[in-house]
Enzyme design. Structure first.
Site, PDB file in Angstrom:
ATOM      1  CD  GLU A 127      -2.880   1.246   2.192  1.00  0.00           C
ATOM      2  OE1 GLU A 127      -2.729   0.355   3.154  1.00  0.00           O
ATOM      3  OE2 GLU A 127      -3.713   2.100   2.143  1.00  0.00           O
ATOM      4  N   GLY A 267       2.631   2.664  10.574  1.00  0.00           N
ATOM      5  CA  GLY A 267       2.433   1.890  11.991  1.00  0.00           C
ATOM      6  C   GLY A 267       2.356   0.356  11.621  1.00  0.00           C
ATOM      7  CG  MET A 269       0.179  -3.082   4.906  1.00  0.00           C
ATOM      8  SD  MET A 269      -0.873  -1.699   4.249  1.00  0.00           S
ATOM      9  CE  MET A 269      -2.194  -2.492   3.395  1.00  0.00           C
ATOM     10  CD  GLU A 270      -4.900  -2.141   5.540  1.00  0.00           C
ATOM     11  OE1 GLU A 270      -3.887  -1.667   6.208  1.00  0.00           O
ATOM     12  OE2 GLU A 270      -5.632  -1.196   4.668  1.00  0.00           O
ATOM     13  CG  HIS A 303      -6.472   0.691  12.235  1.00  0.00           C
ATOM     14  ND1 HIS A 303      -7.215   1.992  12.301  1.00  0.00           N
ATOM     15  CD2 HIS A 303      -5.862   0.465  11.217  1.00  0.00           C
ATOM     16  CE1 HIS A 303      -6.805   2.561  10.957  1.00  0.00           C
ATOM     17  NE2 HIS A 303      -6.093   1.591  10.602  1.00  0.00           N
ATOM     18  CD  GLU A 304      -3.222  -2.185  10.496  1.00  0.00           C
ATOM     19  OE1 GLU A 304      -3.621  -2.153   9.426  1.00  0.00           O
ATOM     20  OE2 GLU A 304      -2.813  -0.984  11.087  1.00  0.00           O
ATOM     21  CD  GLU A 326      -6.384   3.284   6.555  1.00  0.00           C
ATOM     22  OE1 GLU A 326      -6.688   3.112   7.758  1.00  0.00           O
ATOM     23  OE2 GLU A 326      -5.756   2.604   5.850  1.00  0.00           O
TER      24      GLU A 326
HETATM   25  N1  TRP Z   1      -3.269   0.967   5.894  1.00  0.00           N
HETATM   26  C1  TRP Z   1      -2.283   1.116   6.625  1.00  0.00           C
HETATM   27  C2  TRP Z   1      -3.015   1.480   8.000  1.00  0.00           C
HETATM   28  O1  TRP Z   1      -3.419   0.548   8.606  1.00  0.00           O
HETATM   29  C3  TRP Z   1      -1.212   2.351   6.412  1.00  0.00           C
HETATM   30  C4  TRP Z   1      -0.104   1.963   5.893  1.00  0.00           C
HETATM   31  C5  TRP Z   1       0.896   1.141   6.237  1.00  0.00           C
HETATM   32  C6  TRP Z   1       0.575   2.670   4.758  1.00  0.00           C
HETATM   33  N2  TRP Z   1       2.089   1.211   5.758  1.00  0.00           N
HETATM   34  C7  TRP Z   1       1.934   2.139   4.707  1.00  0.00           C
HETATM   35  C8  TRP Z   1       0.236   3.761   3.906  1.00  0.00           C
HETATM   36  C9  TRP Z   1       2.819   2.569   3.719  1.00  0.00           C
HETATM   37  C10 TRP Z   1       0.988   4.313   2.964  1.00  0.00           C
HETATM   38  C11 TRP Z   1       2.457   3.699   3.004  1.00  0.00           C
HETATM   39  O2  TRP Z   1      -3.321   2.354   8.338  1.00  0.00           O
HETATM   40 ZN    ZN Z   2      -5.716   1.572   8.448  1.00  0.00          ZN
END
Ligand code: TRP
Ligand code: ZN
Length: 876
Positions: A127, A267, A269-270, A303-304, A326
């Site tokens: 992402e 933070g 990534m889902e 959140h994830e 988000e």
């Molecule tokens: N979707 C992720 C979240 O839980 C956000 C995210 C994680 C992200 N790594 C990233 C966005 C790198 C941009 C680039 O909010």
């Molecule tokens: Zn998110």
């Protein structure tokens, strides 16, 4: 680079010409290169009206193509074209298979987008647009496909090979290599793809879903961190249960995996079934992790997990819809944390963040609506506006609809759009259809940027007993949006009588939701015996600035009597901010600063009331942050804010010394450490008391802090004492603890980050020189984003007096660092830039220097899109 030509617009959205039925990937990981072979089955998209459209794939400019064939036949060079990030293959049939081989170099990937190495472990971050750094692909969220992924690597070095979904086959090959094949049955966009290969250990557990299915839960990390995974596992199970109970949503795969990595731009990534987490958001242990970090782990894990429905099962049509997943998911995790811990404390913390950082973003050059209309680099739009304000917009929908209708609306949204890539309009439509409410005016929250400002006034007619509350709304101009139309928003209001009792309102309750829709509007309450004190925006019912001409006495009255926890806290903030503004005016006049006796009385009342929740006492007695005062100012005088805040802290420390000491002693927690809300509350009040005592700078207070540092059995208490001593004028003790703390924790990377951060935020003169020296410290690693944020990020964003030094040294430092990072890690470089972007709010001498620093960055010839967008918009 003519980046200005590459603006992407929401209005240009077109459906994809081809859909993807299946993605089959093979990764061969070697020390010197990685080969990625993909096999893609495409079919014409019936929704695309174009005649014989070409196939458009996306691949990063530096991506090396090794082979390309269509239905098994190698494609001639003339059959396709590459320009920038797009590859166009013309003359393709209605349905076909495309085979693509690329060669990538994860070991040289410092941007941490796509496939990279974190501490010797392969991992991915796709992402928003990282997949195009792996292979040529329709890398857009509205192209969803099932994935089969085979990962092959050296068995001894990379015993664990993971990807999304379920493992379906594995084996060994010659030369000590092995492979595992994973199948993800749920169609997903490429941004949710993940791969991990490394020497990892894990803990595991099981979760039985409401319908009785068994889910295997695994959390992976490096062996040294195995003892720090339990809290994340417990948080995950709580989140899974909560989503079943509150939204009726179950997990859908047989396995859920989380992997902790140390090198990560954000933070967590889902990725479907395989979340990748920054170690800072998953590792937790009492001896190394503070209360705040425990709560962050719980919140981010939730959140994830929640994204599995709000983001993965129902995803975004395009990146302009980012707040669809988000905003909604932040709202969901905030409610989870509120239900799990203290609702009021969570709300106060979220509002404080919104009011300082998000309001500042709304007022700056990057200001954008929660659904932006254009961008140069989408990574720049993972913002407080999209996330936090986006969550407030969802919260307002719930307030307007009521809980039952909101649940009906979310059910309809998930049912209607499961497996689809949709828009924020689709979300609002589901809420409208389920509730029968018209949200057309409300939708301005999605398209207008800026923070609305409400001005309240009132009138009481004693003869008729009629109380009229009037409110005017306006929203300041933002870049590209000179005029705004009035918003539709809920105002949760209560009225309090002179006896401190709440008035029963028309709805039979003491809080009523008024709906503001006009630029000026009045609300009438009948049958009152006397003029009440209004309690406005209870629970912070709308993300706005609001004012009412409260007297200090009325604010103290609300602090004592309001039944809404948020409103009580907010009254205390308004009272203290008012006093700080008076002190700043006095300082400007050259008058001596004096502590108002009323404030002492108010603080003493709160401090000695043993009935109050200690967490709320701590919140009420914490002085508004320098960042909040800066946001409120029309022209920011950093030194005045700092001095006045320090004065007030010392003066309150002195005036209430016995009370602070008594509080410090009364809130010692006994027994072994636990991160539950109640224990956290006691520790937060105790450590606040210690901070006031340390402001006295007496030997007695130093002794207390040193004792706490030595005797604490947890990082919350240890770090609180450590940070107070380091930031104090006791230079000998500070030096001693700095050495001792590092000695003890040098093998705990996340604790070392705190050691960097506390030095970076030390407001004493000379901080920049100390930060520069620390950049050379062996524990500092400039490729690790957590280290960059700890030292450079904290210095520039939190240490305002030093960053804004009158000679411009802080600004020059940041410009130099940005230029060093621009190519290495554009996402992090662009985020670290934020403190320079608000230059127009500073006095002229600072403005000139800040602008020069921005221009110095702008002069660089090979700026990344990320940095270019932020700098050019800041200078516009
Ligand atoms: N979707 C992720 C979240 O839980 C956000 C995210 C994680 C992200 N790594 C990233 C966005 C790198 C941009 C680039 O909010
Ligand atoms: Zn998110």
């Amino acid at each position: 680079m003519s980046q200005s030509a590459n603006v992407i617009y929401l209005k240009d959205y077109k459906v994809p010409a081809y859909l993807l039925e299946q993605t089959t990937l093979k990764f061969e990981l070697y020390p010197t290169e990685t080969l990625v072979s993909s096999s893609l089955s495409f079919v014409r998209n019936p929704e695309c009206t174009e005649h014989n459209p070409a196939l458009t794939l996306l691949g990063h400019e530096d991506l090396e193509l090794v082979a390309l064939s269509l239905n098994g036949k190698a494609l001639a060079e003339s059959a396709w074209q590459r320009e920038g990030e797009t590859m166009i293959v013309a003359g393709v049939p209605e349905s076909f298979t495309l085979d693509v081989v690329t060669r990538i170099l994860p070991q040289e990937n410092t941007a941490l987008e796509g496939l990279y190495l974190s501490d010797g472990m392969y991992c991915t971050q796709c992402e928003a647009e990282g997949f195009r750094r792996i292979t040529f692909y329709p890398d857009r969220p509205d192209v969803m496909s099932v994935f089969t992924t085979t990962v092959e690597a050296d068995q001894a070095q990379f015993p664990v090979l993971l990807s999304n979904g379920n493992p379906v086959a594995s084996g060994q090959t010659e030369n000590g290599r092995h492979w595992v094949t994973w199948e993800d049955p749920f169609p997903k966009p490429a941004y949710l793809f993940a791969l991990v290969a490394g020497d990892l250990t894990h803990i595991e557990d099981h979760f039985t879903t409401a319908s009785g299915r068994d889910v295997l839960l695994r959390i992976y990390a490096e062996a040294k961190d195995l003892d720090k995974l339990e809290y994340a596992m417990e948080s995950l199970k709580r989140a899974m249960r909560w989503d079943e109970e509150v939204y009726g949503r179950e997990y859908d795969l047989d396995i859920y995996m989380i992997v902790a990595v140390d090198f990560f731009n954000m933070g967590a990534m889902e990725n479907k079934g395989l979340n990748v987490f920054n170690t800072s958001c998953v590792l937790a242990h009492p001896s190394t992790t503070t209360d705040a970090a425990f709560q962050r782990v719980e919140g981010v894990v939730a959140h994830e997990y929640f994204h599995n429905w709000s983001g993965n099962r129902v995803t975004c049509r395009d990146w302009f819809q980012l707040s669809l997943k988000e905003g909604f998911t932040v709202f969901r995790d905030a409610e989870f944390s509120a239900d799990t811990n203290s609702r009021t404390v969570k709300r106060v913390e979220d509002v404080a963040l919104l009011r300082t950082a998000q309001f500042a973003e709304d007022a700056g050059p990057m200001s954008h609506p929660i659904r932006p209309e254009s961008f140069i680099e989408i990574s720049n739009f993972y913002t407080l506006t999209v996330y936090e304000k986006g969550a407030e917009v969802v919260r307002m929908i719930r307030t307007l609809l009521g809980e039952a209708m909101f649940r009906k609306g979310s059910d309809l949204y998930f049912e209607r759009h499961d497996g689809q890539a949709v828009t924020t309009d689709d979300f609002v439509k589901a809420m409208e259809d389920a509730s029968g409410r018209d949200l057309s005016q409300f939708k301005r929250w999605y398209s207008q940027a800026g923070t609305p400002e409400l001005t309240f006034s009132d009138h009481f007619d004693a003869a008729s007993g009629r109380y009229t509350l009037s409110v005017a709304q306006r929203c300041p101009a933002t870049p590209g949006q000179p005029e705004k139309l009035p918003y539709h928003m809920p105002l949760a209001v209560g009225l309090i009588g002179a006896d401190g009792q709440e008035v029963t309102l028309d709805n039979g309750a003491t809080t009523q939701i008024l709906e503001l829709t006009d630029s000026e509007q009045s609300f009438v309450f009948e049958g009152l015996a006397e003029k009440p004190v209004p309690s406005l925006l209870r629970g912070f019912s709308a993300p706005v600035k609001f004012s009412y001409p409260y007297t200090q006495a009325q604010l103290m009255f609300l602090m004592a009597h309001d039944t809404d926890g948020f409103a009580r806290w907010d009254a205390s903030q308004q009272l203290v901010v008012g006093i700080m503004h008076q002190l700043m005016a006095a300082r400007e006049q050259g008058d001596a600063l004096q502590l108002p006796e009323d404030l002492v009385t108010a603080f003493r009342a709160v401090l000695t009331d043993t009935q109050l929740d200690p967490a709320m006492v701590a919140k009420v007695l914490t002085l508004p942050s320098e960042a909040y005062l800066a946001e409120l100012a029309s022209c920011i005088d950093v030194d005045a804010i700092h001095e006045v805040r320090c004065f007030l802290r010392s003066a309150l420390a002195e005036a209430l010394e016995p009370e602070w000491l008594a509080t410090y002693n009364a809130h010692q927690t006994v027994g072994s450490y636990s991160p539950d809300a109640e224990s956290i509350a006691h520790r937060s009040l105790k450590n606040l008391a210690l901070s006031y005592l340390m402001a006295l700078e007496t030997d007695a207070s130093l002794t207390l802090a040193m004792q706490q540092y030595e005797s604490s059995d947890n990082m919350t208490d240890m770090q609180a004492a450590f940070s107070l001593v380091v930031h104090s004028g006791f230079s000998e003790a500070a030096a001693q603890l700095l050495g001792d703390f590092y000695q003890r924790w040098q093998n705990e990377s996340l604790v070392v980050n705190q050691w960097f951060a506390i030095q970076a935020t030390d407001p004493k003169p000379g901080a920049l020189a100390r930060v520069k020296a620390l950049l050379q410290h062996p524990a500092f690693d400039r490729r690790n984003p957590n280290k960059l944020r700890a030292l450079i990020g904290n210095f520039c964003a939190q240490n305002k007096v030093n960053f804004h030094a009158a000679d411009g040294s802080g600004y020059n430092f940041l410009a130099e660092q940005i230029l060093l990072l621009n190519q290495q890690n554009p996402q992090v470089a662009s985020r670290l830039l934020t403190p320079l972007t608000g230059w127009k709010k500073y006095p002229e001498n600072r403005q000139i220097l800040m602008k020069q620093a921005l221009e110095q960055i702008m002069a660089c010839k090979d700026l990344s899109k990320d940095v270019y967008e932020v700098v050019s918009k800041s200078l516009a």
